[in-house]
Motif scaffolding. Structure first.
Motif, short mmCIF file in Angstrom:
data_model
loop_
_atom_site.label_atom_id
_atom_site.label_comp_id
_atom_site.label_asym_id
_atom_site.label_seq_id
_atom_site.Cartn_x
_atom_site.Cartn_y
_atom_site.Cartn_z
N THR A 146 0.83 -1.21 0.00
CA THR A 146 0.00 0.00 0.00
C THR A 146 0.86 1.25 0.00
O THR A 146 0.62 2.20 -0.77
N SER A 147 1.87 1.29 0.87
CA SER A 147 2.76 2.45 0.93
C SER A 147 3.49 2.67 -0.38
O SER A 147 3.62 3.80 -0.86
N LEU A 148 3.97 1.58 -0.98
CA LEU A 148 4.72 1.71 -2.23
C LEU A 148 3.83 2.15 -3.38
O LEU A 148 4.27 2.90 -4.26
N HIS A 149 2.56 1.69 -3.39
CA HIS A 149 1.62 2.17 -4.41
C HIS A 149 1.49 3.69 -4.35
O HIS A 149 1.55 4.39 -5.36
N MET A 150 1.28 4.19 -3.13
CA MET A 150 1.09 5.64 -2.96
C MET A 150 2.34 6.42 -3.36
O MET A 150 2.26 7.44 -4.06
N LEU A 151 3.50 5.95 -2.94
CA LEU A 151 4.74 6.66 -3.25
C LEU A 151 5.07 6.59 -4.74
O LEU A 151 5.60 7.55 -5.31
N PHE A 152 4.75 5.48 -5.37
CA PHE A 152 4.97 5.36 -6.81
C PHE A 152 4.13 6.40 -7.55
O PHE A 152 4.62 7.10 -8.45
N CYS A 153 2.85 6.51 -7.19
CA CYS A 153 1.97 7.50 -7.81
C CYS A 153 2.49 8.92 -7.56
O CYS A 153 2.43 9.78 -8.43
N LEU A 154 2.98 9.16 -6.35
CA LEU A 154 3.47 10.49 -6.01
C LEU A 154 4.63 10.91 -6.92
O LEU A 154 4.60 11.99 -7.51
N TRP A 155 5.63 10.06 -7.06
CA TRP A 155 6.82 10.46 -7.82
C TRP A 155 6.58 10.45 -9.32
O TRP A 155 7.20 11.24 -10.04
N VAL A 156 5.66 9.61 -9.79
CA VAL A 156 5.27 9.69 -11.21
C VAL A 156 4.59 11.03 -11.47
O VAL A 156 4.88 11.72 -12.46
N GLY A 157 3.69 11.43 -10.56
CA GLY A 157 3.02 12.72 -10.73
C GLY A 157 3.98 13.89 -10.67
O GLY A 157 3.87 14.84 -11.45
N VAL A 158 4.95 13.84 -9.75
CA VAL A 158 5.92 14.92 -9.63
C VAL A 158 6.77 15.04 -10.90
O VAL A 158 7.02 16.14 -11.42
N LEU A 159 7.22 13.91 -11.43
CA LEU A 159 8.03 13.93 -12.66
C LEU A 159 7.24 14.51 -13.83
O LEU A 159 7.77 15.32 -14.60
N CYS A 160 5.99 14.10 -13.97
CA CYS A 160 5.16 14.64 -15.05
C CYS A 160 4.90 16.13 -14.84
O CYS A 160 4.87 16.90 -15.81
N SER A 161 4.73 16.55 -13.60
CA SER A 161 4.50 17.97 -13.31
C SER A 161 5.72 18.82 -13.63
O SER A 161 5.61 19.96 -14.08
N LEU A 162 6.90 18.26 -13.40
CA LEU A 162 8.14 19.00 -13.70
C LEU A 162 8.31 19.25 -15.19
O LEU A 162 8.83 20.29 -15.60
N ARG A 163 7.87 18.30 -16.01
CA ARG A 163 8.18 18.37 -17.44
C ARG A 163 7.02 18.85 -18.30
O ARG A 163 7.24 19.23 -19.46
N ALA A 164 5.79 18.84 -17.77
CA ALA A 164 4.64 19.24 -18.57
C ALA A 164 4.51 20.76 -18.63
O ALA A 164 5.04 21.48 -17.79
N ARG A 165 3.76 21.22 -19.62
CA ARG A 165 3.52 22.65 -19.80
C ARG A 165 2.11 23.05 -19.39
O ARG A 165 1.78 24.24 -19.38
N SER A 166 1.27 22.08 -19.05
CA SER A 166 -0.09 22.37 -18.60
C SER A 166 -0.53 21.30 -17.63
O SER A 166 -0.01 20.17 -17.67
N GLN A 167 -1.48 21.63 -16.78
CA GLN A 167 -1.98 20.65 -15.82
C GLN A 167 -2.67 19.49 -16.53
O GLN A 167 -2.61 18.34 -16.07
N MET A 168 -3.36 19.77 -17.63
CA MET A 168 -4.03 18.71 -18.37
C MET A 168 -3.03 17.69 -18.89
O MET A 168 -3.21 16.48 -18.76
N LYS A 169 -1.93 18.18 -19.49
CA LYS A 169 -0.91 17.25 -20.00
C LYS A 169 -0.26 16.47 -18.88
O LYS A 169 0.00 15.26 -19.03
N ALA A 170 0.01 17.11 -17.76
CA ALA A 170 0.62 16.41 -16.63
C ALA A 170 -0.30 15.31 -16.11
O ALA A 170 0.15 14.19 -15.82
N ALA A 171 -1.60 15.61 -16.01
CA ALA A 171 -2.56 14.61 -15.52
C ALA A 171 -2.68 13.44 -16.49
O ALA A 171 -2.69 12.27 -16.09
#
Length: 268
Positions: A146-171
């Motif tokens: 359970t903990s690893l699922h949550m942390l995996f989602c967190l860092w995937v989201g952070v990486l996409c947020s760093l590189r995307a140009r819009s919230q829609m693309k990051a999501a």
């Protein structure tokens, strides 16, 4: 906690106490509704359903919160202002992830309580009955996944947020990555299993498919009959998952230095 972390936690619904209380009440209502005994819950089924639903809600909430943490400031053109604060880029990214981290902690606590209830209700797990499985090992394994699922989602989201140009693309990109990670191997293993893979072969392949191994563990339907091999494969699966999560974290924090430095210099 700095001002940036406090702001992020105030923006996320599930990072605040009212949202957390609402989730707990909804899960309790779902368990009571699914239970055929009314207010007396005697079977583990309703608790299992609530647990899986809570993990799904938590993963989506963490992913969506993390996916907007940096790109939302870029869209509002406030990122360069925030980068002038006297903290390192690594600390800045960690504080921007505070809302998602708070949700991770909350979900771990609630899922832990639900799994304790399952242990108490499941005759195959109760530690005081002869012939039952190790309840503590089941709970620790479940909470690790359970903990690893949550942390995996967190860092995937952070990486996409760093590189995307819009919230829609990051999501979109973050949800696409999670779907590939969670469902992609199902089709591969299912296709291969139609031809030559034995139960032990499938079990070995599950070591690099943590979501599949987690589902098999929770449903208590691991492939094969060799208990020692099953135990070894579960440990290998957790070890692989830990390496994957920490690899994503290292990648995100390292990318933050380069990406945010370019933002600060106006190179983007």
């Amino acid at each position: 906690e700095g001002a940036i972390a406090w702001r992020e936690m105030s923006l996320s619904v599930l990072a605040r106490l009212p949202g957390q209380i609402l989730v707990v009440l909804l899960m309790l209502g779902l368990i009571l509704w699914l239970s055929s005994e009314g207010m007396e819950i005697r079977q583990p089924g309703p608790v299992m359903v609530a647990y899986f639903l809570l993990v799904l809600i938590g993963a989506v909430s963490v992913l969506s919160t993390a996916a907007r943490c940096v790109v939302s400031e870029r869209e509002k053109q406030t990122l360069e202002i925030l980068l002038t604060t006297p903290i390192s880029n690594r600390s800045f990214l960690l504080e921007k992830s505070a809302g998602a981290l708070r949700i991770c902690g909350f979900m771990r606590v609630v899922c832990g309580v639900l799994q304790v209830c399952r242990v108490m209700l499941d005759d195959r797990l109760q530690p005081w009955l002869p012939g039952s499985d190790n309840a503590l090992a089941f709970w620790v394994r479940s909470m690790a996944y359970t903990s690893l699922h949550m942390l995996f989602c967190l860092w995937v989201g952070v990486l996409c947020s760093l590189r995307a140009r819009s919230q829609m693309k990051a999501a979109v990109w973050s949800f696409f990555v999670i779907l590939i990670f969670a469902l992609g191997p199902v089709f591969v293993y299912g296709f291969l299993g139609m031809f030559w893979l034995s139960a032990n072969d499938v079990l070995l392949l599950l070591t690099v498919y943590p979501v599949g191994m987690w589902i098999c563990c929770e449903s208590r339907d691991l492939p094969g009959q060799d208990v020692e091999l099953q135990f070894a494969c579960i440990l290998m699966s957790l070890f692989f998952y830990v390496l994957l999560v920490f690899g994503l974290r290292f990648w995100a924090l390292r990318s933050a230095g380069e990406q945010l430095q370019r933002e600060c210099e106006g190179g983007v």
